[in-house]
Enzyme design. Structure first.
Site, PDB file in Angstrom:
ATOM      1  CB  SER A   6      -8.017   3.483   2.996  1.00 36.83           C
ATOM      2  OG  SER A   6      -7.186   2.820   3.927  1.00 36.83           O
ATOM      3  CB  SER A   9      -8.212   0.558   5.884  1.00 33.74           C
ATOM      4  OG  SER A   9      -8.882   1.789   5.916  1.00 33.74           O
ATOM      5  CE  LYS A  16      -3.920   1.856   2.738  1.00 27.57           C
ATOM      6  NZ  LYS A  16      -4.722   1.631   3.963  1.00 27.57           N
TER       7      LYS A  16
END
Ligand SMILES: [Zn+2]
Lengths: 476, 483
Positions: free
Chosen positions: B151, B175, B76
Site C-alpha cells: 500500500s 506494504s 505516507k
C-alpha cells in the site's frame, strides 16, 4: 403459588486515580465539557492506549478485599459496539481473563451470615456522556477513559433486601480500600440487576430479566420488589417471563421493556492488540495486600475484642471508615469506649441525619469532642448540658469552652453554693417538706427539679441529691 | 541532480556548506513540479517545507546537524501530522487535520528532517497497487503503465522518482517491501515493536510497523535509527533495544544463509528466481554459506493473514462514524448517520475487509476462524524459530513477479493478495524484512528480500550493504519528464 427469587448484581465502580486508565488526562469530576480530553480518550486515528499502573493496583486491592483470586496472567480485550458516546466504537475491557475472580463477601440477614459469591472483577474504561438538549444532542468526553471496575456477583441473592445489604456492604468495603468515592449520585457507583423467579421447590432458574437505570440503593430495592411482583403475577397467570432488559422508572415506580435479550449485542470480543498481556507477580499481590487498610469485618471484630464494645455498636461504628477512625481518635485521648460510642451513635449520627449531612461535613475535630467529653466527665457541665453544647458546636464549629461561657452552662459543683440553693428551695416550700416527712417521698424529685430550675439547670445533679438528703434529714 | 542524490551524499554537502537545505528542498519541489502529474505520488505537499528548511539550515550552521537534517522525507498519508491533513487516501478522512504528530514524524522533525509531503496509498493501507486510493492512481516511475505496488506505493514512487530523498511507509503484510521491490528502492520492515506505532492510523495493530524507504542501504539504516526506539505512548514498542545500525565492517564471512524451498516454486517468476540465485552466488563468493531451508506452514500464512488483519481492521475502523471528525452524512438518527457516513466514506476494498473481519469475530465463528488463524500464526513463528536455529538470515524473493499492469488485478482480489505471499509470513512472525533492488527485467526493477530473526535489522542491513558493494550498485532515478 410461592416463588423463589434469584438475583445477581453487576456493579460498576469508578476508580479515583488522578489520571484516566489509558491516557494522562485528569479524572476530576464536574469540569467544563471536553476540557479533559486528548487524542487517546477521543479515539483520534492513530492514538494508542497505555495502562495506568495505579488503576491496576487499585483493582487488585478491590479483588483482595473481596476475597478473590488474582489472575497472575491477565489481558485486555475489545468489546465492539457502536454508540455516539463510545469514541473508538469499542470499549477496552476484559473478557476471559479478568484481574480477579472467585471471591465473596458476607452479609448479615436476620442475624445470620450469608456468603455471596463474587464471580469476577475486571478493569475497563468508562464512556463519554451524551447530553440531550432542546436543540440537539451533545457529547462530553471528560468521562471517556475514566477507569471503571465491574464487579459481578453470583446469583446468590434471594431477595431485594439482600441485594440492598450486598450493595451496602460492597460500597463499605470499597470505601475502606480508598480506591473509589462509591457515590451513586455522582455516578461513581452504578448497578444493574439480573432477577429471575422460579416456583418454590423447583431447581431450574427462571428466565432472567435485566433491570437497569436505578440511581440509589433504595431504588435498586424498589425496582427488584416491583419485578418480583410483576413476574410472580405473570407466572400465576401461566405466562412466560420474557428474557429482556427493563428500565426502572424512578418517579412512577415501575419497569418497562427496553431491549429483548434475543437482540442482544454480539460484542465480538477479541484480545486488545494495542496492549500487551500483563503478568501480575505474587510479590506485587503481596505488596498490595500488606499495604491494604483494615477492612470493615476485621475492624468490627477488633472493636468488640479490644474496646469491649457490644457487637451492635461495633457494627454501626465500622459502617463508615471515617466514623470508625473518629471513634479511635477520640478513644486514644479519652479512654472510655462505650461512652464515646454512645456519644457518636447518639448525638453525632442523629445530628448528621437531621441535617442530611455526611461526617465529612461536620466542622469538629476529634480533639474538640474529646474536650467536651472530658468536661462532662469531670462534672464541669451536666450530661444534658453537654448535649446542648455539642449541638451548638456541631452547628457553629465553636470549641466547647466557648459555647459553655456564652451560654453560661458551667455546672455548679460548689458545695456551699448548692447548700444555699437547696435551703432556699426548702424554705419556700414548707408545706411540701411536711408532706415529705409524712411519707410522701415522691416529692424528693420535686425538690430536685426546683433546685435545677433556679440554678437554670447548672446545678450538679449528683451533689444536689446528696445535699438535699442531708438537709431534709436535718429538718425532720 | 540534487534530487537524485542519497541523503548521506547530501549530508556531506550540507555540513561542508556546499549546499543549503533550502536548495535541496527547492530542488525536490521543482522535481515534484516536473514529474508529479505523471507519477501522482503525493496527496498533500507540505507548504511549510521551505520554512522547515530554514530551520534545518540554522541547525547545520549551529553544528547540530544529524544525518537527516535538511533532508526532504516523504511520509505516507496514514501517519498523523499536526496541522497537515492526514487522509489515509479515504473519503472518510478527506478533510481530517490531526492535532498531533505521530511519534515517528516527531522524531523526524527533531532530527531536522523536512516533511516534504504526504504520500498516496491504498485506502487505509489495504491493497497492493495504490489502486484502492480514493483520490489518485500513483504510477510506477519506471513504467507509467505499471503499478508502483502498495500500500505504500506513493512513498516508494516518490523516492524512486526523485520526488523525495527518503520516505516513511508502513508495512502490515508487505506494504513497504512489495512497492520497494516494484520501484527499485530499498524498503525495510522493522521488527514489530522497533518503531512506535503512535500516530499511525491502525489497519491491523498486531502486524503494522512503520519503516524506511531509501535509495540505498546506508540511508535506510540512518532513517531507521532516527525513527526507532521505545515510545512510552506505544505499549507494544519494546524498550532497551539498540538503535545503532552502523554498517562499518559489513561482512558475510561465515554467514549462514537459508533459501526457503517453499518460496521457490511454480508461482515465482523465473526472472526473480534467477535474481535470487545470483544473489546467493554473490553471497557465497563473499564467504557466506547458502543452503535450502524450510518454512512448512508458510503456505497457510496468506489465509490466516486474511482473517487476522481484517478482524483487527473491522474494529480499528469502527471509530470512523462521523461523530467527532471525518466525513459525516446526516441521517434520521445516530445509527442512520453511522451507516450513511460509512457507506459513503469507505471504498469497496475497505468494506470487503471490514465485512470479512466482522464475520470472523462473530459469535459462533470466532473459534473456527480467528482462533484458528492465531494458531497458524504461532506455527509460522515456530517455523522461523527452527530456521534461525541453523541460519543467520533468509534470502527470498520479495514478490512473485515484477510490477504488474494498472488494472491487471483490480477485479481479482485473490490474485492481488498473492503478490504479498512472500512478505506476509514475516509480519505474522513479527520479524524484520529488507527488500533490496537487484537489477531489472525489461526495464522493471526486481527486488530480493532478506529476513532476519527478531531485532536483527543491523545484520540484514550489513548483508544488504555487502550485496550493494558486490554488485557495484549505484542508485538511479529514472529519466522522466523534467519539464
Ligand atoms: Zn485523554
Amino acid at each position: 403459588m410461592g416463588y423463589k427469587t434469584t438475583i445477581g448484581l453487576e456493579v460498576h465502580v469508578e476508580l479515583k486515580t488522578e489520571s484516566k486508565v489509558f491516557c494522562g488526562c485528569s479524572t476530576a469530576f464536574g469540569q467544563e465539557p471536553n476540557t479533559q480530553v486528548c487524542p487517546v480518550c477521543l479515539g483520534l486515528p492513530g492514538a494508542l492506549p497505555v495502562l495506568n499502573k495505579k488503576a491496576l493496583e487499585y483493582i487488585i486491592a478491590v479483588g483482595l478485599a473481596l476475597n478473590c483470586e488474582i489472575n497472575e496472567d491477565t489481558k485486555f480485550d475489545r468489546k465492539n459496539y457502536h454508540y455516539p458516546d463510545l469514541p473508538k466504537a469499542y470499549q477496552i475491557s476484559q473478557y476471559d481473563k479478568p484481574v480477579a475472580k472467585n471471591g465473596y463477601l458476607d452479609i448479615e440477614v436476620d442475624g445470620k451470615i450469608r456468603r455471596i459469591g463474587i464471580t469476577r472483577v475486571h478493569l475497563e474504561e468508562d464512556t463519554g456522556k451524551a447530553i440531550h438538549g432542546e436543540d440537539g444532542s451533545y457529547l462530553d468526553f471528560n468521562r471517556s477513559g475514566v477507569p471503571l471496575i465491574e464487579i459481578v456477583s453470583e446469583p446468590d441473592l434471594e431477595s431485594p433486601e439482600e441485594a440492598r445489604l450486598y450493595l451496602n456492604k460492597l460500597k463499605n468495603i470499597i470505601a475502606y480500600t480508598g480506591v473509589s468515592d462509591v457515590k451513586m449520585e455522582e455516578g461513581s457507583l452504578r448497578c444493574d440487576a439480573n432477577i429471575s423467579l422460579r416456583p418454590e421447590g423447583t431447581e431450574e432458574y427462571g428466565n432472567v430479566v435485566e433491570v437497569k437505570n436505578m440511581n440509589s440503593f433504595r431504588s435498586v430495592k424498589k425496582a427488584l420488589e416491583y419485578e418480583e411482583i410483576r413476574q410472580a403475577e405473570l407466572l400465576d397467570m401461566g405466562q412466560e417471563i420474557v428474557r429482556e432488559t427493563r428500565h426502572w422508572q424512578e418517579t412512577e415506580g415501575y419497569t418497562f421493556s427496553s431491549r429483548s435479550k434475543e437482540e442482544a449485542h454480539d460484542y465480538r470480543y477479541f484480545p486488545e492488540p494495542d496492549l500487551v498481556p500483563m503478568s501480575i507477580s505474587k510479590e506485587q499481590i503481596e505488596r498490595i495486600r500488606e499495604s491494604m487498610p483494615e477492612l470493615p469485618d476485621q475492624k468490627k471484630e477488633r472493636f468488640v475484642s479490644s474496646y469491649g464494645l457490644p457487637v451492635y455498636d461495633a457494627e454501626v461504628l465500622t459502617e463508615s471508615k471515617e466514623l470508625a477512625s473518629l471513634f479511635e481518635d477520640i478513644v486514644a485521648s479519652f479512654n472510655q469506649p462505650k461512652k464515646v460510642s454512645n456519644w457518636l451513635m447518639g448525638e453525632v449520627l442523629r445530628l448528621l441525619k437531621d441535617g442530611g449531612q455526611e461526617l465529612a461535613d461536620m466542622p469538629l475535630k476529634s480533639e474538640d469532642i474529646v474536650e467536651l467529653l472530658k468536661l462532662v466527665d469531670n462534672d464541669t457541665i451536666s450530661n444534658s448540658a453537654g448535649k446542648v453544647v455539642f449541638e451548638e458546636m456541631f452547628k457553629t464549629g465553636k470549641k466547647a469552652m466557648v459555647v459553655i461561657e456564652e451560654k453560661g452552662l458551667k455546672q455548679i459543683s460548689d458545695k456551699e453554693e448548692l447548700v444555699a440553693l437547696v435551703r432556699d428551695v426548702l424554705n419556700k416550700n414548707e408545706g411540701q417538706v411536711n408532706d415529705y416527712h409524712n411519707g410522701k417521698e415522691k416529692l424528693f424529685g420535686f425538690f430536685v427539679g426546683q433546685v435545677m430550675k433556679i440554678s437554670k439547670g447548672k446545678a450538679n445533679p449528683g451533689l444536689v441529691n446528696e445535699i438535699l438528703t442531708e438537709e431534709l434529714n436535718r429538718l425532720k | 541532480m540534487i534530487y537524485a542524490k542519497t541523503a548521506h551524499e547530501l549530508h556531506q554537502l550540507l555540513i561542508k556548506g556546499e549546499i543549503s537545505s533550502k536548495e535541496v528542498v527547492s530542488a525536490v519541489l521543482e522535481r515534484i513540479d516536473g514529474v508529479e502529474t505523471d507519477i501522482n505520488a503525493y496527496i498533500t505537499i507540505n507548504e511549510e517545507a521551505l520554512a522547515q528548511a530554514e530551520r534545518a539550515d540554522r541547525m547545520i550552521r549551529d553544528g547540530k546537524a544529524t544525518p537527516l537534517t535538511g533532508i526532504p522525507v516523504a511520509v505516507k498519508d496514514n501517519m498523523s501530522t499536526k496541522g497537515i491533513r492526514t487522509t489515509c487516501a479515504s473519503n472518510m478522512l478527506k478533510d481530517y487535520v490531526p492535532p498531533y504528530n505521530a511519534t515517528a514524524v516527531e522524531k523526524l522533525i527533531e532530527a531536522g528532517a523536512i516533511i516534504i509531503g504526504k504520500t498516496n496509498l491504498d485506502e487505509f493501507a489495504m491493497g497492493s497497487s495504490c489502486e484502492n486510493s480514493a483520490f489518485k492512481q500513483t504510477k510506477n516511475p519506471w513504467d507509467l503503465s505499471k503499478v508502483p505496488g502498495g500500500s505504500s506505493g506513493g512513498s516508494a514512487a516518490a523516492v524512486a522518482a526523485g520526488e523525495a530523498i527518503m520516505a516513511l511507509g508502513s508495512d502490515t503484510g508487505g506494504s513497504i517491501r512489495q512497492p520497494a521491490a516494484f520501484t527499485g528502492v530499498v524498503g525495510l520492515k522493522p521488527t514489530y515493536g522497533r518503531v512506535s506505532r503512535y500516530g499511525l492510523v491502525a489497519f491491523a495493530s498486531s502486524l503494522d510497523q512503520i519503516g524506511p524507504f531509501a535509495r540505498d542501504v546506508e540511508d535506510a539504516a540512518n532513517l531507521l535509527s532516527v525513527i526507532s526506539g521505545h515510545d512510552p505512548l506505544d505499549s507494544t514498542s519494546i524498550p532497551g533495544k539498540e538503535s545503532d545500525f552502523s554498517l562499518d565492517g559489513a561482512s558475510v564471512k561465515g554467514l549462514r544463509v537459508g533459501i526457503p524451498k517453499e518460496f521457490m516454486t511454480e508461482g515465482l517468476d523465473p526472472v526473480i528466481r534467477d535474481a535470487i540465485n545470483r544473489a546467493a552466488q554473490l553471497l557465497e563468493d563473499e564467504g557466506a554459506s547458502v543452503k535450502e531451508c524450510s518454512l512448512p506452514h508458510s503456505e497457510y500464512a496468506l489465509s490466516a493473514y486474511y482473517i487476522i488483519a481484517p478482524a483487527e481492521a473491522s474494529s480499528n475502523l469502527a471509530r470512523f462514524d462521523g461523530v467527532r471528525y471525518g466525513l459525516r452524512v446526516s441521517g434520521d438518527n445516530h445509527t442512520d448517520m453511522f451507516i450513511r457516513s460509512r457507506q459513503e466514506g469507505f471504498g469497496p476494498e475497505v468494506k470487503r475487509r471490514i465485512m470479512l473481519g466482522t464475520y470472523a469475530l462473530s459469535a459462533g465463528y470466532y473459534d473456527a476462524y480467528y482462533k484458528k488463524a492465531l494458531q497458524v500464526r504461532n506455527l509460522i513463528k515456530q517455523d522461523f524459530d527452527h530456521v534461525f536455529a541453523d541460519f543467520d538470515v533468509i534470502l527470498s524473493p520479495t514478490t512473485p513477479s515484477v510490477a504488474f499492469g494498472l488494472g491487471e488485478k483490480v477485479d481479482d482480489p485473490l490474485s492481488m493478495y498473492l503478490s504479498d505471499v512472500y512478505t506476509i509470513p514475516v509480519n505474522m512472525a513479527g520479524l524484520p524484512g529488507l527488500s533490496l533492488p537487484f537489477g531489472f527485467n525489461n526495464g522493471l526493477p526486481i527486488g530480493v528480500q532478506l529476513i532476519g530473526g527478531l531485532w536483527q535489522e543491523r545484520k540484514l542491513l550489513q548483508v544488504g550493504k555487502v550485496l550493494e558493494q558486490a554488485t557495484g550498485y549505484v542508485p538511479v532515478v529514472p529519466e522522466r519528464g523534467d519539464r
